[in-house]
Scaffold this active site. Structure first.
Site, PDB file in Angstrom:
ATOM      1  N   ILE A  10       0.819  -0.590  -0.046  1.00  0.00           N
ATOM      2  CA  ILE A  10       0.104   0.110   0.156  1.00  0.00           C
ATOM      3  C   ILE A  10       0.819   1.477   0.009  1.00  0.00           C
ATOM      4  O   ILE A  10       1.555   1.013   0.651  1.00  0.00           O
ATOM      5  CB  ILE A  10      -0.870  -0.175   1.323  1.00  0.00           C
ATOM      6  N   ASP A  63      10.002   7.964  -1.164  1.00  0.00           N
ATOM      7  CA  ASP A  63       8.945   9.101  -2.171  1.00  0.00           C
ATOM      8  C   ASP A  63       8.868   8.183  -2.940  1.00  0.00           C
ATOM      9  O   ASP A  63      10.059   8.499  -3.941  1.00  0.00           O
ATOM     10  CB  ASP A  63       9.702  10.907  -1.750  1.00  0.00           C
ATOM     11  N   ASN A  90      -2.174   4.173  -4.472  1.00  0.00           N
ATOM     12  CA  ASN A  90      -2.705   5.438  -3.376  1.00  0.00           C
ATOM     13  C   ASN A  90      -1.946   6.242  -3.200  1.00  0.00           C
ATOM     14  O   ASN A  90      -2.708   7.359  -2.534  1.00  0.00           O
ATOM     15  CB  ASN A  90      -3.197   4.633  -2.517  1.00  0.00           C
ATOM     16  N   ARG A 124       5.811  -0.236 -12.690  1.00  0.00           N
ATOM     17  CA  ARG A 124       6.883  -1.308 -12.413  1.00  0.00           C
ATOM     18  C   ARG A 124       8.404  -1.980 -11.990  1.00  0.00           C
ATOM     19  O   ARG A 124       8.049  -3.148 -12.732  1.00  0.00           O
ATOM     20  CB  ARG A 124       7.693  -0.108 -14.100  1.00  0.00           C
ATOM     21  N   TYR A 156      -4.489  18.863 -11.246  1.00  0.00           N
ATOM     22  CA  TYR A 156      -4.819  18.318 -10.155  1.00  0.00           C
ATOM     23  C   TYR A 156      -5.513  16.264 -11.182  1.00  0.00           C
ATOM     24  O   TYR A 156      -5.549  15.651 -11.218  1.00  0.00           O
ATOM     25  CB  TYR A 156      -5.617  18.258  -9.451  1.00  0.00           C
ATOM     26  N   LYS A 160      -5.087  13.092 -12.813  1.00  0.00           N
ATOM     27  CA  LYS A 160      -5.818  11.695 -12.019  1.00  0.00           C
ATOM     28  C   LYS A 160      -6.603  11.382 -13.475  1.00  0.00           C
ATOM     29  O   LYS A 160      -7.081   9.731 -14.183  1.00  0.00           O
ATOM     30  CB  LYS A 160      -7.000  12.464 -11.160  1.00  0.00           C
ATOM     31  N   VAL A 189     -13.425  12.540  -0.015  1.00  0.00           N
ATOM     32  CA  VAL A 189     -13.767  11.657   1.121  1.00  0.00           C
ATOM     33  C   VAL A 189     -13.371  12.822   2.096  1.00  0.00           C
ATOM     34  O   VAL A 189     -11.670  13.835   2.125  1.00  0.00           O
ATOM     35  CB  VAL A 189     -12.310  10.436   0.636  1.00  0.00           C
TER      36      VAL A 189
HETATM   37  P1  NDP Z   1      -4.313  11.987   2.431  1.00  0.00           P
HETATM   38  O1  NDP Z   1      -3.901  13.227   2.312  1.00  0.00           O
HETATM   39  O2  NDP Z   1      -4.314  11.909   3.375  1.00  0.00           O
HETATM   40  O3  NDP Z   1      -3.303  10.861   2.347  1.00  0.00           O
HETATM   41  C1  NDP Z   1      -1.752  10.562   0.897  1.00  0.00           C
HETATM   42  C2  NDP Z   1      -1.325   9.712   1.679  1.00  0.00           C
HETATM   43  O4  NDP Z   1      -0.608   9.944   0.254  1.00  0.00           O
HETATM   44  C3  NDP Z   1      -0.499   9.790   2.310  1.00  0.00           C
HETATM   45  O5  NDP Z   1      -0.020   8.632   3.086  1.00  0.00           O
HETATM   46  C4  NDP Z   1       0.862  10.214   1.713  1.00  0.00           C
HETATM   47  O6  NDP Z   1       2.341  10.218   2.841  1.00  0.00           O
HETATM   48  C5  NDP Z   1       1.023   9.699   0.620  1.00  0.00           C
HETATM   49  N1  NDP Z   1       1.603  10.626  -0.142  1.00  0.00           N
HETATM   50  C6  NDP Z   1       1.861  11.753  -1.004  1.00  0.00           C
HETATM   51  N2  NDP Z   1       2.731  11.958  -2.137  1.00  0.00           N
HETATM   52  C7  NDP Z   1       3.907  10.293  -1.582  1.00  0.00           C
HETATM   53  C8  NDP Z   1       5.088  11.115  -2.135  1.00  0.00           C
HETATM   54  N3  NDP Z   1       5.604  11.643  -3.263  1.00  0.00           N
HETATM   55  N4  NDP Z   1       5.712   9.920  -1.706  1.00  0.00           N
HETATM   56  C9  NDP Z   1       5.118   8.625  -1.552  1.00  0.00           C
HETATM   57  N5  NDP Z   1       3.886   8.905  -0.885  1.00  0.00           N
HETATM   58  C10 NDP Z   1       3.090   9.976  -0.742  1.00  0.00           C
HETATM   59  O7  NDP Z   1      -5.329  11.883   1.195  1.00  0.00           O
HETATM   60  P2  NDP Z   1      -5.972  10.652   0.440  1.00  0.00           P
HETATM   61  O8  NDP Z   1      -5.930   9.729   1.935  1.00  0.00           O
HETATM   62  O9  NDP Z   1      -7.201  11.268   0.372  1.00  0.00           O
HETATM   63  O10 NDP Z   1      -5.290  10.723  -0.604  1.00  0.00           O
HETATM   64  C11 NDP Z   1      -5.419   8.782  -0.975  1.00  0.00           C
HETATM   65  C12 NDP Z   1      -5.508   8.988  -2.457  1.00  0.00           C
HETATM   66  O11 NDP Z   1      -6.895   9.568  -2.782  1.00  0.00           O
HETATM   67  C13 NDP Z   1      -5.008   9.997  -3.517  1.00  0.00           C
HETATM   68  O12 NDP Z   1      -4.047   9.552  -4.754  1.00  0.00           O
HETATM   69  C14 NDP Z   1      -5.731  10.919  -4.266  1.00  0.00           C
HETATM   70  O13 NDP Z   1      -5.484  11.760  -4.771  1.00  0.00           O
HETATM   71  C15 NDP Z   1      -6.869  10.313  -4.002  1.00  0.00           C
HETATM   72  N6  NDP Z   1      -8.050  10.574  -3.805  1.00  0.00           N
HETATM   73  C16 NDP Z   1      -8.883  11.232  -2.296  1.00  0.00           C
HETATM   74  C17 NDP Z   1     -10.034  12.177  -2.265  1.00  0.00           C
HETATM   75  C18 NDP Z   1     -10.183  12.995  -1.202  1.00  0.00           C
HETATM   76  O14 NDP Z   1     -11.581  13.314  -1.302  1.00  0.00           O
HETATM   77  N7  NDP Z   1      -9.577  12.963  -0.613  1.00  0.00           N
HETATM   78  C19 NDP Z   1     -11.010  12.136  -3.562  1.00  0.00           C
HETATM   79  C20 NDP Z   1     -10.046  10.850  -4.962  1.00  0.00           C
HETATM   80  C21 NDP Z   1      -9.418  10.489  -4.552  1.00  0.00           C
HETATM   81  P3  NDP Z   1       3.079  11.296   3.100  1.00  0.00           P
HETATM   82  O15 NDP Z   1       3.052  12.376   3.405  1.00  0.00           O
HETATM   83  O16 NDP Z   1       3.867  10.492   4.703  1.00  0.00           O
HETATM   84  O17 NDP Z   1       4.598  10.604   2.329  1.00  0.00           O
END
Ligand code: NDP
Length: 254
Positions: A10, A63, A90, A124, A156, A160, A189
């Site tokens: 994940i 990252d 995700n 990949r 954004y 997507k 969400v």
């Molecule tokens: P959060 O901000 O709560 O979680 C985002 C997660 O992505 C965090 O765990 C963050 O971890 C990780 N992340 C961000 N950048 C990086 C990186 N460069 N490397 C590794 N990890 C990364 O947001 P959501 O849970 O809402 O988002 C999850 C997914 O769902 C995203 O792809 C978002 O676009 C999508 N989404 C969200 C919606 C919403 O309304 N919330 C709606 C539709 C889609 P860390 O910062 O620790 O690296």
């Protein structure tokens, strides 16, 4: 069907949807490989899940924007972790809400590098093993923003739309390999998503979720789990999951 003895990767497990998926998968018996940049959060999460569900978990500070770091994570995994059954792509984010003419280049780069390139790098790296075993599933978390655009959502939404295109491309390219690909598009969400988008402006972020009932991260994790647990001859190619109060990106019953 549970996920006993299955291994699930994940990305973005430190918060929101990824964290909820980690909980759900651990509760269903899966072993987890958790990835995010904030490893202190992953450490706490892993400890909680191991205590509660006695499952095996490893976590990595990574990252996903850097392919060498992604490859490094998977090359350091020991033999017991070499069989990856599921990848939940995700990790993702949004930065800013500006018209294209006012766009901040760093924000654009960060969104494209994370949401598009990061997803590609992890995919990949993980795919060859799945193809070799003729078994595996990739779940890509895209968005309603991959189906519609909204004012100031430009880059954004583009990232997507790209995720959705990549999901469809994977379904075509992987046809006949035994590897399944699911695309999930959530509407709003309630997570840290808006707090990150507005760089810590909690008042502005909270307003996004006020006056209606948004989806919870668990709602999305439930849809992910549904996809993961279909029999092998079934692929849920595409799910659009919306709050009842949200009819489109901009039509919300507040
Ligand atoms: P959060 O901000 O709560 O979680 C985002 C997660 O992505 C965090 O765990 C963050 O971890 C990780 N992340 C961000 N950048 C990086 C990186 N460069 N490397 C590794 N990890 C990364 O947001 P959501 O849970 O809402 O988002 C999850 C997914 O769902 C995203 O792809 C978002 O676009 C999508 N989404 C969200 C919606 C919403 O309304 N919330 C709606 C539709 C889609 P860390 O910062 O620790 O690296």
């Amino acid at each position: 069907m549970r996920l006993d003895n299955k291994t699930v990767v994940i990305t973005g497990a430190s918060s929101g949807i990824g964290k909820a998926c980690a909980y759900r998968c651990a509760a269903e018996g899966a072993n987890l490989i958790l990835i995010a940049r904030r490893s202190s959060r992953l450490e706490i999460l892993a400890r909680e899940l191991i205590e509660k569900y006695s499952t095996n978990i490893v976590y990595f500070e990574c990252d996903v924007r850097y392919n060498d770091r992604v490859e490094n994570v998977f090359s350091t995994l020991s033999e017991e972790w070499s069989r990856i059954d599921y990848l939940i792509n995700n990790a993702g984010l949004s930065r800013g809400l500006d018209k294209i003419q006012d766009g901040n280049i760093e924000n654009w780069d960060e969104m494209i590098d994370t949401n598009v390139k990061g997803l590609l790098y992890v995919t990949r790296t993980v795919l060859p093993g799945m193809i070799q075993r003729r078994d595996g599933m990739i779940v890509n978390i895209s968005s309603i923003a991959g189906r519609e655009v909204y004012t100031s959502g430009n880059v954004y939404c583009a990232s997507k739309h790209a995720t959705r295109a990549i999901s469809k491309s994977m379904q075509l390219d992987l046809n006949g390999t035994g590897v399944r690909v699911c695309n999930i598009d959530p509407g709003l969400v309630e997570t840290e998503f808006s707090l990150i988008r507005f760089r810590g402006d909690s008042e502005r972020a909270e307003k996004v979720y006020q006056g209606y009932t948004p989806l919870s991260p668990d709602d999305v994790a439930d849809a992910v789990f549904y996809c993961m647990t279909r029999p092998k001859h079934i692929t849920i190619q595409d799910i659009l999951i919306m709050p009842t109060d949200q009819a489109s990106t901009t039509v919300i019953n507040r």
